[in-house]
Design a protein around this motif. Structure first.
Motif, PDB file in Angstrom:
ATOM      1  N   LEU A 142      52.405   6.637  12.824  1.00 33.40           N
ATOM      2  CA  LEU A 142      53.753   5.924  12.902  1.00 33.40           C
ATOM      3  C   LEU A 142      53.702   4.578  12.437  1.00 33.40           C
ATOM      4  O   LEU A 142      54.420   3.879  12.133  1.00 33.40           O
ATOM      5  N   THR A 143      52.644   4.026  12.247  1.00 32.52           N
ATOM      6  CA  THR A 143      52.133   2.789  12.093  1.00 32.52           C
ATOM      7  C   THR A 143      51.831   2.660  10.457  1.00 32.52           C
ATOM      8  O   THR A 143      51.769   1.328   9.847  1.00 32.52           O
ATOM      9  N   GLN A 144      51.968   3.511   9.737  1.00 33.59           N
ATOM     10  CA  GLN A 144      51.734   3.717   8.386  1.00 33.59           C
ATOM     11  C   GLN A 144      52.974   3.678   7.266  1.00 33.59           C
ATOM     12  O   GLN A 144      52.924   4.189   6.398  1.00 33.59           O
TER      13      GLN A 144
ATOM     14  N   ASP B 197      59.536   8.329  23.408  1.00 33.93           N
ATOM     15  CA  ASP B 197      58.463   7.756  23.198  1.00 33.93           C
ATOM     16  C   ASP B 197      57.190   8.678  22.843  1.00 33.93           C
ATOM     17  O   ASP B 197      57.337   9.876  23.225  1.00 33.93           O
ATOM     18  N   VAL B 198      56.386   8.282  22.239  1.00 39.04           N
ATOM     19  CA  VAL B 198      55.428   8.918  21.622  1.00 39.04           C
ATOM     20  C   VAL B 198      54.000   9.266  22.704  1.00 39.04           C
ATOM     21  O   VAL B 198      53.175   9.784  22.163  1.00 39.04           O
ATOM     22  N   VAL B 199      53.854   8.350  23.550  1.00 40.28           N
ATOM     23  CA  VAL B 199      52.853   8.163  24.534  1.00 40.28           C
ATOM     24  C   VAL B 199      52.924   9.127  25.614  1.00 40.28           C
ATOM     25  O   VAL B 199      54.045   9.658  25.726  1.00 40.28           O
TER      26      VAL B 199
ATOM     27  N   THR C 177      46.622  10.536  18.093  1.00 40.18           N
ATOM     28  CA  THR C 177      46.636   9.661  16.801  1.00 40.18           C
ATOM     29  C   THR C 177      48.333   9.660  16.229  1.00 40.18           C
ATOM     30  O   THR C 177      48.332   9.225  15.173  1.00 40.18           O
ATOM     31  N   VAL C 178      49.260  10.079  17.227  1.00 38.06           N
ATOM     32  CA  VAL C 178      50.410   9.819  16.709  1.00 38.06           C
ATOM     33  C   VAL C 178      50.902   8.527  16.336  1.00 38.06           C
ATOM     34  O   VAL C 178      51.734   8.330  15.374  1.00 38.06           O
ATOM     35  N   LYS C 179      50.689   7.516  17.281  1.00 41.13           N
ATOM     36  CA  LYS C 179      51.024   6.101  17.114  1.00 41.13           C
ATOM     37  C   LYS C 179      50.266   5.716  15.817  1.00 41.13           C
ATOM     38  O   LYS C 179      50.835   4.616  14.957  1.00 41.13           O
TER      39      LYS C 179
END
Length: 285
Positions: free
Chosen positions: A106-108, A283-285, A101-103
């Motif tokens: 970061l989209t919020q 990168d977060v992935v 759920t990291v991405k």
């Protein structure tokens, strides 16, 4: 600043609904009560079973009374409760990687720096409340023993309690920060917990033991280890123990209290900065 507060509120909202967080708090409370009060009291009340660790029965009882609240609460922080705090920090910061759920986070809207700062604020708040709970449980147990044995109820002074709470908060926050850094760097929970617990319970004790006996050249390294400084800080604020009652495991005076406090604070600051830089630059992935 509002983004940081909003992230912290969201993290706290999530934490109070995570069974793992309550399990870690319960484990810390059980360890504190069992080793600080239950075992010594059973040893005292055991009739002809003999004194514990060579101490007199009166000294054993005295070690459980309210004036020893700071000692009994902080006794497990450098090692056992500290290991649980490290696990908690890894869960807070590494859990998002395990859930994938990291991405989403970061989209919020809040950026990475605000997100990380909010998580750390939530972590610090949770640790602060946890330390208060441990002190409160200790005061209840020690008061119950004092009433049952018809002994005076003399708690430490406000200054001593404040110093003990501050030292306990600094120690637990240091361990939680180390867990948080491992969670971010290793992008998960399981590996940071495994490495952290092995370090706290194994590697530090090995280095401390070897440097104190056969390989004294390691003493400079020993004196900067987190557990050694946590134990020295705890020792600095603890009152004098009753005769024959040894300090808990990990509580020592290898370094001065001022150096221990500065070292613990440096660990917290370095872990936070390192975690934030790592989080922002890759990168977060």
């Amino acid at each position: 600043m509002s983004d940081v507060i909003n992230v912290a509120r969201a993290e706290l909202f999530k934490l109070v609904r995570r069974p793992a967080a309550w399990t870690l708090l319960a484990a810390s409370a059980v360890l504190s009560q069992v080793f600080g009060y239950l075992i010594p009291y059973l040893s005292y009340a055991g009739g002809d079973s003999g004194p514990m660790e060579g101490a007199s029965k009166e000294a054993i009882l005295a070690s459980t009374l309210p004036d020893q609240l700071v000692s009994n609460t902080l006794g497990g922080f450098p090692v056992f409760a500290g290991a649980l705090a490290l696990v908690f920090g890894a869960l807070v910061f590494g859990g998002e990687y395990g859930w994938g759920t990291v991405k989403t986070v970061l989209t919020q809207r809040p950026g990475r720096a605000a997100s990380m700062a909010g998580q750390f604020l939530a972590l610090a708040s949770a640790v602060a409340v946890g330390v208060v709970i441990l002190f409160a449980l200790g005061s209840v147990s020690s008061t119950a023993i004092a009433v049952a044995q018809d002994r005076s109820i003399d708690f430490p002074s406000f200054v001593d309690l404040t110093a003990g709470y501050g030292a306990g908060l600094a120690i637990m926050l240091m361990w939680a920060s180390l867990g948080a850094l491992l969670g971010v760097v290793l992008r998960g929970v399981a590996l940071p917990i495994g490495l952290g617990v092995v370090w706290v319970l194994g590697v530090e004790n090995l280095v401390t033991g070897v440097s104190s006996s056969v390989l004294t050249a390691l003493r400079p390294l020993r004196d900067v280890l987190p557990g050694v400084n946590a134990g020295s800080l705890a020792s600095a604020v603890m009152p004098t123990r009753p005769p024959g009652i040894d300090a808990p495991p990990g509580v020592s005076s290898y370094v001065s209290d001022g150096r221990a406090l500065v070292t613990v604070a440096c660990y917290v600051a370095v872990c936070l900065v390192a975690a934030m830089l790592t989080y922002r630059r890759r990168d977060v992935v």
